[in-house]
Design a protein around this motif. Structure first.
Motif, PDB file in Angstrom:
ATOM      1  N   TRP A  24      26.304  54.223  33.717  1.00 24.66           N
ATOM      2  CA  TRP A  24      25.445  54.382  32.426  1.00 24.66           C
ATOM      3  C   TRP A  24      26.094  53.581  31.191  1.00 24.66           C
ATOM      4  CZ3 TRP A  24      21.270  57.812  32.142  1.00 24.66           C
ATOM      5  CH2 TRP A  24      20.615  57.886  30.881  1.00 24.66           C
ATOM      6  N   ASP A  25      27.194  53.922  31.058  1.00 22.73           N
ATOM      7  CA  ASP A  25      27.939  53.198  29.827  1.00 22.73           C
ATOM      8  C   ASP A  25      27.818  51.846  29.780  1.00 22.73           C
ATOM      9  OD1 ASP A  25      28.573  55.832  29.081  1.00 22.73           O
ATOM     10  OD2 ASP A  25      30.699  55.475  29.584  1.00 22.73           O
ATOM     11  N   ALA A  26      28.000  51.086  31.055  1.00 20.33           N
ATOM     12  CA  ALA A  26      27.826  49.654  31.228  1.00 20.33           C
ATOM     13  C   ALA A  26      26.049  49.226  31.272  1.00 20.33           C
ATOM     14  CB  ALA A  26      28.619  49.272  32.622  1.00 20.33           C
ATOM     15  N   SER A  59      14.196  52.521  37.657  1.00 15.30           N
ATOM     16  CA  SER A  59      13.711  53.376  36.426  1.00 15.30           C
ATOM     17  C   SER A  59      14.706  53.277  35.378  1.00 15.30           C
ATOM     18  CB  SER A  59      13.360  54.915  36.735  1.00 15.30           C
ATOM     19  OG  SER A  59      14.538  55.584  37.378  1.00 15.30           O
ATOM     20  N   HIS A  60      15.969  53.388  36.012  1.00 19.92           N
ATOM     21  CA  HIS A  60      17.143  53.106  34.988  1.00 19.92           C
ATOM     22  C   HIS A  60      17.368  51.777  34.623  1.00 19.92           C
ATOM     23  CE1 HIS A  60      17.731  57.224  35.943  1.00 19.92           C
ATOM     24  NE2 HIS A  60      18.694  57.350  34.878  1.00 19.92           N
ATOM     25  N   ARG A  61      16.880  50.872  35.281  1.00 19.67           N
ATOM     26  CA  ARG A  61      17.025  49.321  34.783  1.00 19.67           C
ATOM     27  C   ARG A  61      16.215  49.148  33.537  1.00 19.67           C
ATOM     28  NH1 ARG A  61      18.998  46.167  37.956  1.00 19.67           N
ATOM     29  NH2 ARG A  61      18.227  46.812  39.953  1.00 19.67           N
ATOM     30  N   ALA A  62      15.142  49.716  33.734  1.00 18.35           N
ATOM     31  CA  ALA A  62      14.176  49.786  32.571  1.00 18.35           C
ATOM     32  C   ALA A  62      14.669  50.545  31.412  1.00 18.35           C
ATOM     33  CB  ALA A  62      12.578  49.989  33.033  1.00 18.35           C
ATOM     34  N   LEU A  63      15.136  51.900  31.614  1.00 13.57           N
ATOM     35  CA  LEU A  63      15.757  52.844  30.713  1.00 13.57           C
ATOM     36  C   LEU A  63      16.901  52.036  29.978  1.00 13.57           C
ATOM     37  CD1 LEU A  63      15.377  56.085  32.271  1.00 13.57           C
ATOM     38  CD2 LEU A  63      14.101  55.531  30.587  1.00 13.57           C
ATOM     39  N   PHE A  64      17.691  51.279  30.815  1.00 15.22           N
ATOM     40  CA  PHE A  64      18.818  50.801  30.030  1.00 15.22           C
ATOM     41  C   PHE A  64      18.701  49.596  29.058  1.00 15.22           C
ATOM     42  CE2 PHE A  64      21.706  52.133  33.875  1.00 15.22           C
ATOM     43  CZ  PHE A  64      21.848  53.475  33.233  1.00 15.22           C
ATOM     44  N   LYS A  65      17.483  49.145  29.419  1.00 13.59           N
ATOM     45  CA  LYS A  65      16.686  48.079  28.430  1.00 13.59           C
ATOM     46  C   LYS A  65      15.975  48.478  27.147  1.00 13.59           C
ATOM     47  CE  LYS A  65      16.639  44.572  31.722  1.00 13.59           C
ATOM     48  NZ  LYS A  65      15.836  43.991  32.933  1.00 13.59           N
ATOM     49  N   GLY A  70      22.376  51.065  24.773  1.00 14.13           N
ATOM     50  CA  GLY A  70      23.393  51.079  23.730  1.00 14.13           C
ATOM     51  C   GLY A  70      24.066  52.527  24.000  1.00 14.13           C
ATOM     52  N   THR A  71      23.465  53.578  24.727  1.00 15.38           N
ATOM     53  CA  THR A  71      24.173  54.795  24.652  1.00 15.38           C
ATOM     54  C   THR A  71      25.349  54.656  25.954  1.00 15.38           C
ATOM     55  OG1 THR A  71      22.688  55.515  26.265  1.00 15.38           O
ATOM     56  CG2 THR A  71      21.992  55.829  24.223  1.00 15.38           C
ATOM     57  N   ARG A  72      25.891  56.090  25.469  1.00 10.82           N
ATOM     58  CA  ARG A  72      26.960  56.320  26.655  1.00 10.82           C
ATOM     59  C   ARG A  72      26.866  57.510  26.876  1.00 10.82           C
ATOM     60  NH1 ARG A  72      29.638  56.966  22.111  1.00 10.82           N
ATOM     61  NH2 ARG A  72      30.916  58.933  21.806  1.00 10.82           N
ATOM     62  N   MET A  73      27.335  58.135  28.239  1.00 11.67           N
ATOM     63  CA  MET A  73      27.122  59.511  28.822  1.00 11.67           C
ATOM     64  C   MET A  73      28.469  60.216  28.496  1.00 11.67           C
ATOM     65  SD  MET A  73      26.417  60.475  32.871  1.00 11.67           S
ATOM     66  CE  MET A  73      24.776  59.623  32.820  1.00 11.67           C
ATOM     67  N   GLU A  74      27.944  61.243  28.063  1.00 14.46           N
ATOM     68  CA  GLU A  74      29.111  62.348  27.872  1.00 14.46           C
ATOM     69  C   GLU A  74      28.791  63.608  28.642  1.00 14.46           C
ATOM     70  OE1 GLU A  74      31.722  62.293  25.908  1.00 14.46           O
ATOM     71  OE2 GLU A  74      31.553  60.352  25.017  1.00 14.46           O
ATOM     72  N   SER A  75      29.788  64.031  29.358  1.00  9.14           N
ATOM     73  CA  SER A  75      29.783  65.389  30.198  1.00  9.14           C
ATOM     74  C   SER A  75      30.868  66.116  30.361  1.00  9.14           C
ATOM     75  CB  SER A  75      28.950  64.790  31.608  1.00  9.14           C
ATOM     76  OG  SER A  75      30.005  63.932  32.323  1.00  9.14           O
ATOM     77  N   GLU A  76      30.654  67.317  30.782  1.00 11.45           N
ATOM     78  CA  GLU A  76      31.730  68.108  31.502  1.00 11.45           C
ATOM     79  C   GLU A  76      31.279  68.996  32.511  1.00 11.45           C
ATOM     80  OE1 GLU A  76      31.234  71.834  28.334  1.00 11.45           O
ATOM     81  OE2 GLU A  76      32.568  70.099  27.533  1.00 11.45           O
ATOM     82  N   THR A  77      32.195  69.253  33.427  1.00 13.26           N
ATOM     83  CA  THR A  77      31.959  69.929  34.383  1.00 13.26           C
ATOM     84  C   THR A  77      31.842  71.628  34.251  1.00 13.26           C
ATOM     85  OG1 THR A  77      32.311  68.140  36.117  1.00 13.26           O
ATOM     86  CG2 THR A  77      32.407  70.572  37.142  1.00 13.26           C
TER      87      THR A  77
END
Length: 149
Positions: A24-26, A59-65, A70-77
């Motif tokens: 995601w970050d990349a 769908s993510h190819r389109a979303l990333f454009k 420019g977003t990054r993913m933050e998460s915690e389990t």
């Protein structure tokens, strides 16, 4: 009855979730898609449902454009529950951000399965938390408050 040692499985699952975040970050839709099974289901917080790795990848190819550029993913389990030797459900919190990390506003559920070459995500569901609505519900129906999350 003794429980099996899940240390290696937990590490492998963490690695899959880290790979999702790294892709995601990349903004790498191909790497993102490879984290999912060929027939994975994927539901976004707005209710869009994707079916299969190809649908998730494209769908993510389109979303990333566009929307997530420019977003990054933050998460915690929060919790990992094994449903058998080759299936695990992961409940976590997450969000996508630009800048500093906010309070994580989404609750995410991943179902992972062990395939011949390692763990992959078979299902993902992302729900936006509504803290005000939760507070109202808990106020008027206190027994609906979860024990822990």
């Amino acid at each position: 009855m003794t429980q099996p040692d899940r240390t290696a499985d937990l590490r492998a699952i963490d690695d899959v979730l880290a790979a999702v975040a790294h892709a995601w970050d990349a903004a790498d839709a191909d790497s993102y898609g490879r984290c999912f099974t060929a027939d994975a289901s994927y539901v976004t917080f707005v209710g869009t449902a994707y079916q299969g790795r190809a649908d998730i990848t494209e769908s993510h190819r389109a979303l990333f454009k566009a929307f997530t550029k420019g977003t990054r993913m933050e998460s915690e389990t929060v919790r990992v529950t094994f449903l058998g030797p080759d299936t695990a459900v992961v409940v976590g919190r997450g969000d996508t951000v630009k800048g500093r990390r906010p309070a994580l506003s989404k609750v995410q559920t991943y179902t992972l399965v062990r395939e011949a070459d390692g763990w992959r995500i078979a299902a993902f569901h992302n729900t936006k938390r509504r803290p005000l609505m939760e507070a109202i519900q808990f106020r008027f129906a206190p027994s609906t408050r979860p024990a822990k999350i």
